[in-house]
Design a protein around this motif. Sequence first.
Motif, PDB file in Angstrom:
ATOM      1  N   TRP A  70       8.383   3.537  -5.505  1.00 59.09           N
ATOM      2  CA  TRP A  70       8.140   2.558  -4.453  1.00 59.09           C
ATOM      3  C   TRP A  70       8.164   3.267  -3.110  1.00 59.09           C
ATOM      4  O   TRP A  70       9.032   4.105  -2.864  1.00 59.09           O
ATOM      5  N   PRO A  71       7.219   2.961  -2.216  1.00 56.31           N
ATOM      6  CA  PRO A  71       7.221   3.606  -0.897  1.00 56.31           C
ATOM      7  C   PRO A  71       8.530   3.333  -0.161  1.00 56.31           C
ATOM      8  O   PRO A  71       9.023   2.203  -0.147  1.00 56.31           O
TER       9      PRO A  71
ATOM     10  N   THR B 181       0.831  -1.202   0.000  1.00 54.12           N
ATOM     11  CA  THR B 181       0.000   0.000   0.000  1.00 54.12           C
ATOM     12  C   THR B 181       0.866   1.252   0.000  1.00 54.12           C
ATOM     13  O   THR B 181       2.051   1.204   0.321  1.00 54.12           O
ATOM     14  N   ARG B 182       0.244   2.350  -0.339  1.00 53.94           N
ATOM     15  CA  ARG B 182       0.902   3.654  -0.257  1.00 53.94           C
ATOM     16  C   ARG B 182       0.949   4.074   1.211  1.00 53.94           C
ATOM     17  O   ARG B 182       0.275   3.482   2.049  1.00 53.94           O
TER      18      ARG B 182
ATOM     19  N   LEU C  42      -1.339   0.199  -3.754  1.00 54.20           N
ATOM     20  CA  LEU C  42      -0.349   0.687  -4.716  1.00 54.20           C
ATOM     21  C   LEU C  42      -0.553  -0.059  -6.029  1.00 54.20           C
ATOM     22  O   LEU C  42      -0.425  -1.285  -6.075  1.00 54.20           O
TER      23      LEU C  42
ATOM     24  N   GLN D  31       5.176   7.215 -10.357  1.00 55.38           N
ATOM     25  CA  GLN D  31       4.964   6.703  -9.001  1.00 55.38           C
ATOM     26  C   GLN D  31       6.152   5.840  -8.565  1.00 55.38           C
ATOM     27  O   GLN D  31       6.512   4.896  -9.249  1.00 55.38           O
TER      28      GLN D  31
END
Length: 147
Positions: free
Chosen positions: A94-95, A51-52, A58, A92
């Motif tokens: 990767w967290p 998830t974000r 995500l 976007q």
Amino acid sequence: MTTAVTRPYTVTARIDTPDTVPAAYTATVYMNTADDNFEGYHHNQPLAEVTRPDGSPLRLVFHASDRITDHEAVADAAFTVGNHQGPDANGQSWPTDVRSVSVGDVIKVTCPDHWIIHLCVDSYGFSHVPEPTTLVNLAGTRATRRR
């Protein structure tokens, strides 16, 4: 008798503009949270969806191109993003608080024609696996998050 007629100079040009947006693939990464997760994925092992930071799922997006031609190329691109090596097609990344994609994780690829394929990350490449059945919500735990 003939008379000369002057004609204005005319230039004709064809400007190609894309009529449609390139086909898009999406990739969803599921982290293997089993104790032996780095030994590969086995069906029914628990997986947690990445998830974000705000908790929303995500979804990585990749447009069809010379490099992105099929589901394995998408999985490879998702693996690259998941190892902090650049963003997806929408910019976007990767967290930063999520561990890197590793052996034993599963990547779900949704193709432009809506086919869904699940691929396990192997030590070299990917292998097809059935749709995971054991999804857990472990957001914020050490199984998927870095400390």
